[in-house]
Design an enzyme around this catalytic site. Structure first.
Site, PDB file in Angstrom:
ATOM      1  N   TYR A  27      -5.150  11.374   1.518  1.00  0.00           N
ATOM      2  CA  TYR A  27      -5.904  10.162   1.870  1.00  0.00           C
ATOM      3  C   TYR A  27      -6.546   9.517   0.626  1.00  0.00           C
ATOM      4  O   TYR A  27      -6.304   8.367   0.338  1.00  0.00           O
ATOM      5  CB  TYR A  27      -6.992  10.448   2.923  1.00  0.00           C
ATOM      6  CG  TYR A  27      -6.434  10.404   4.340  1.00  0.00           C
ATOM      7  CD1 TYR A  27      -5.279  11.120   4.658  1.00  0.00           C
ATOM      8  CD2 TYR A  27      -7.038   9.659   5.350  1.00  0.00           C
ATOM      9  CE1 TYR A  27      -4.747  11.084   5.933  1.00  0.00           C
ATOM     10  CE2 TYR A  27      -6.503   9.629   6.635  1.00  0.00           C
ATOM     11  CZ  TYR A  27      -5.364  10.338   6.917  1.00  0.00           C
ATOM     12  OH  TYR A  27      -4.835  10.303   8.178  1.00  0.00           O
TER      13      TYR A  27
ATOM     14  N   CYS B 248     -10.317  -4.139   0.217  1.00  0.00           N
ATOM     15  CA  CYS B 248     -11.387  -3.153   0.129  1.00  0.00           C
ATOM     16  C   CYS B 248     -12.149  -3.382  -1.177  1.00  0.00           C
ATOM     17  O   CYS B 248     -11.689  -4.093  -2.079  1.00  0.00           O
ATOM     18  CB  CYS B 248     -10.826  -1.732   0.194  1.00  0.00           C
ATOM     19  SG  CYS B 248     -10.180  -1.086  -1.359  1.00  0.00           S
TER      20      CYS B 248
ATOM     21  N   GLU C 114       0.363   5.266   0.600  1.00  0.00           N
ATOM     22  CA  GLU C 114      -0.583   6.286   1.050  1.00  0.00           C
ATOM     23  C   GLU C 114      -0.223   7.672   0.521  1.00  0.00           C
ATOM     24  O   GLU C 114       0.854   7.888  -0.052  1.00  0.00           O
ATOM     25  CB  GLU C 114      -0.657   6.280   2.578  1.00  0.00           C
ATOM     26  CG  GLU C 114      -1.115   4.928   3.102  1.00  0.00           C
ATOM     27  CD  GLU C 114      -1.435   4.912   4.578  1.00  0.00           C
ATOM     28  OE1 GLU C 114      -2.085   3.961   5.013  1.00  0.00           O
ATOM     29  OE2 GLU C 114      -1.030   5.859   5.282  1.00  0.00           O
ATOM     30  N   ASN C 115      -1.155   8.601   0.715  1.00  0.00           N
ATOM     31  CA  ASN C 115      -0.958   9.966   0.243  1.00  0.00           C
ATOM     32  C   ASN C 115      -1.566  10.937   1.251  1.00  0.00           C
ATOM     33  O   ASN C 115      -2.596  10.633   1.854  1.00  0.00           O
ATOM     34  CB  ASN C 115      -1.632  10.128  -1.135  1.00  0.00           C
ATOM     35  CG  ASN C 115      -1.309  11.462  -1.775  1.00  0.00           C
ATOM     36  OD1 ASN C 115      -1.967  12.470  -1.496  1.00  0.00           O
ATOM     37  ND2 ASN C 115      -0.276  11.509  -2.597  1.00  0.00           N
ATOM     38  N   ALA C 116      -0.934  12.089   1.401  1.00  0.00           N
ATOM     39  CA  ALA C 116      -1.421  13.096   2.348  1.00  0.00           C
ATOM     40  C   ALA C 116      -2.892  13.440   2.118  1.00  0.00           C
ATOM     41  O   ALA C 116      -3.600  13.830   3.044  1.00  0.00           O
ATOM     42  CB  ALA C 116      -0.577  14.365   2.263  1.00  0.00           C
TER      43      ALA C 116
ATOM     44  N   CYS D   3      -3.989   0.730  -2.539  1.00  0.00           N
ATOM     45  CA  CYS D   3      -3.759  -0.462  -1.722  1.00  0.00           C
ATOM     46  C   CYS D   3      -2.727  -1.400  -2.362  1.00  0.00           C
ATOM     47  O   CYS D   3      -2.460  -1.342  -3.561  1.00  0.00           O
ATOM     48  CB  CYS D   3      -5.053  -1.245  -1.557  1.00  0.00           C
ATOM     49  SG  CYS D   3      -6.437  -0.286  -0.950  1.00  0.00           S
TER      50      CYS D   3
ATOM     51  N   CYS E  51     -10.280  -2.704  -4.491  1.00  0.00           N
ATOM     52  CA  CYS E  51      -9.348  -3.751  -4.908  1.00  0.00           C
ATOM     53  C   CYS E  51     -10.097  -4.965  -5.450  1.00  0.00           C
ATOM     54  O   CYS E  51      -9.671  -5.583  -6.426  1.00  0.00           O
ATOM     55  CB  CYS E  51      -8.452  -4.146  -3.741  1.00  0.00           C
ATOM     56  SG  CYS E  51      -7.256  -2.842  -3.372  1.00  0.00           S
TER      57      CYS E  51
ATOM     58  N   GLU F 203      -3.029  -4.562  -3.080  1.00  0.00           N
ATOM     59  CA  GLU F 203      -3.577  -5.474  -4.084  1.00  0.00           C
ATOM     60  C   GLU F 203      -3.578  -4.799  -5.461  1.00  0.00           C
ATOM     61  O   GLU F 203      -3.168  -5.380  -6.462  1.00  0.00           O
ATOM     62  CB  GLU F 203      -5.021  -5.869  -3.739  1.00  0.00           C
ATOM     63  CG  GLU F 203      -5.188  -6.576  -2.401  1.00  0.00           C
ATOM     64  CD  GLU F 203      -5.478  -5.595  -1.267  1.00  0.00           C
ATOM     65  OE1 GLU F 203      -4.748  -4.576  -1.117  1.00  0.00           O
ATOM     66  OE2 GLU F 203      -6.451  -5.846  -0.527  1.00  0.00           O
TER      67      GLU F 203
ATOM     68  N   ASN G 175       0.839  -1.203   0.000  1.00  0.00           N
ATOM     69  CA  ASN G 175       0.000   0.000   0.000  1.00  0.00           C
ATOM     70  C   ASN G 175       0.873   1.252   0.000  1.00  0.00           C
ATOM     71  O   ASN G 175       1.931   1.288   0.622  1.00  0.00           O
ATOM     72  CB  ASN G 175      -0.985   0.017   1.176  1.00  0.00           C
ATOM     73  CG  ASN G 175      -0.342  -0.211   2.532  1.00  0.00           C
ATOM     74  OD1 ASN G 175       0.592  -0.999   2.636  1.00  0.00           O
ATOM     75  ND2 ASN G 175      -0.857   0.449   3.563  1.00  0.00           N
TER      76      ASN G 175
END
Ligand SMILES: [Zn+2]
Ligand SMILES: [Zn+2]
Ligand SMILES: [Zn+2]
Ligand SMILES: [Zn+2]
Lengths: 155, 155, 155, 155
Positions: B67, B105, B63-65, B72, B108, B74, B61
């Site tokens: 959100y 999720c 992530e990014n600031a 993910c 995915c 997958e 995964n």
């Protein structure tokens, strides 16, 4: 035709009166669908939802030249509803012109899950009178949700 | 403990040898997970997949600031694999540190669907040896897919 | 034609040798592009990136029947790179068949930002030899980034 | 303090009366922000927009346990507005509690672009009276938009 309707909600068995009501919401979702912004796919989707207080909210799909920033009708209805005070979904109706009943993409199912409980009613419908009355657990079994995130120790 | 393993694939009944193999892939996914970029959630996820030719691909995964631009593990594994020639998924293994087995999720699940067939094996696992061997139809029943899009008349 | 090349990086002024090098990477991105999975838009995009250690990573766009779960070539390259140990982007090259130079969507610019610094080189190119050498600040001015999130008191 | 206000719109130079009006919309966005659903980041964002007919629409950020399915306040306001008949954005105001003015993520800038023209006013603001009046071209220079997609030959 009764063969065109499926009732797969695990807890709710709709009365004839509720069925009439749900069919009227399907008509609303069909109407809302005309507002869709879908110049790339030409695929219109409409959504109507009722929140914990019985307030109605609507959504259509909104596409983007980037494709990836497209947002579906279901998520549109849900996040619009949050701005207006929605805390949980009582009923959500999806309508589109597919052959089988309109089926939410996985992203929308996930966002439905954030605001659902075991009583939430999910109605999948198309333009030919075909529909299914189901629930969240049936469309995203064993979903990843808020509890999984908070319950897990940081690794 | 055998009670910690579920086999819910509709077509595949793994042999003891295949189970050993799958358990070795779970270990790989667990190892890959360390590369996750997750400064916001601190929630590491790892994924290993095998394509139609038996080639292995990995994902974590990221992530990014914002959100919302988080992707993910997958989906990372799947789209990385496409660059390397993946046409369909033979086996995909997800691992994270949840109490129950790691659950993809909805986004995915939808992307898994784009590259799955009825033989595709989906393995959900956690760090405590718990896992489930399942299939796409079981995690995204009645999915919206390529056929729905092409099959529908423009509205 | 020299008029087809723009150099708008705020800190880097490439030498003739670096320009030759960059042009070779544009050719690579053009080659990578053939692997794109884009049955819906038919719009192929390729991306090549080099990380802090000089390792090369590639990406193509991967579309989805849902449209909204489509992921672009740039983000594919970046998240694939994270799995392989990428911490920051030294150089990222985007190539597609637009009339003007290929321009990353806002989502990709945001994800580039998560792994960029003031030296990161962003190269936008098309199939006709047109390209621009620029930087992150020029494509996403005043970006929302990790510092904004951590710096802000919870409200 | 006048030093806290920036006017960087390329075509619009607001009159004192328009400035008063804009400041009242910033207050509205601040108020809307309270409805944000942000249990994961605790980072509230509010957005108010006016469409081609002067109708007002609102949005807040709506997060998701998956992180990646989070949608920002700006996109919420825009897609809610489309359902209600919005064709183009006349004015959009973003408010959050950052130190500098609230800055839309790249995804939101891209979606703003889908419904903007050169007169569209973008207002970035925070809770301390700091704000900037700008335009789309200034926040997403050389954006990828509908024209790039349709203008390009299928490859
Ligand atoms: Zn959807
Ligand atoms: Zn996911
Ligand atoms: Zn992009
Ligand atoms: Zn945003």
């Amino acid at each position: 035709m009764s063969s065109e309707r499926k009732f797969t909600h695990k807890q709710i068995d709709p009365t004839p009166y509720q069925i009439l009501e749900i069919e009227s919401y399907i008509k609303l979702a069909q109407e809302v669908k005309k507002k869709a912004y879908c110049p790339y796919s030409k695929f219109h989707v409409g959504c109507v939802l009722f929140d914990q207080d019985g307030n109605m909210h609507e959504g259509v799909n909104v596409e983007n030249a980037s494709y990836g920033l497209t947002i579906c009708a279901e998520r549109n209805a849900i996040i619009s509803a949050v701005t207006k005070g929605m805390k949980s979904i009582r009923l959500i109706v999806i309508n589109c012109k597919t052959e089988k009943v309109g089926s939410p993409c996985g992203a929308c199912r996930q966002v439905i899950g954030e605001f659902s409980n075991e009583k939430t009613i999910v109605v999948l419908s198309n333009d030919n009178g075909l529909y299914e009355i189901t629930d969240f657990e049936s469309i995203l079994p064993g979903a990843f949700g808020p509890k999984d995130l908070f319950g897990s120790p940081n690794c």
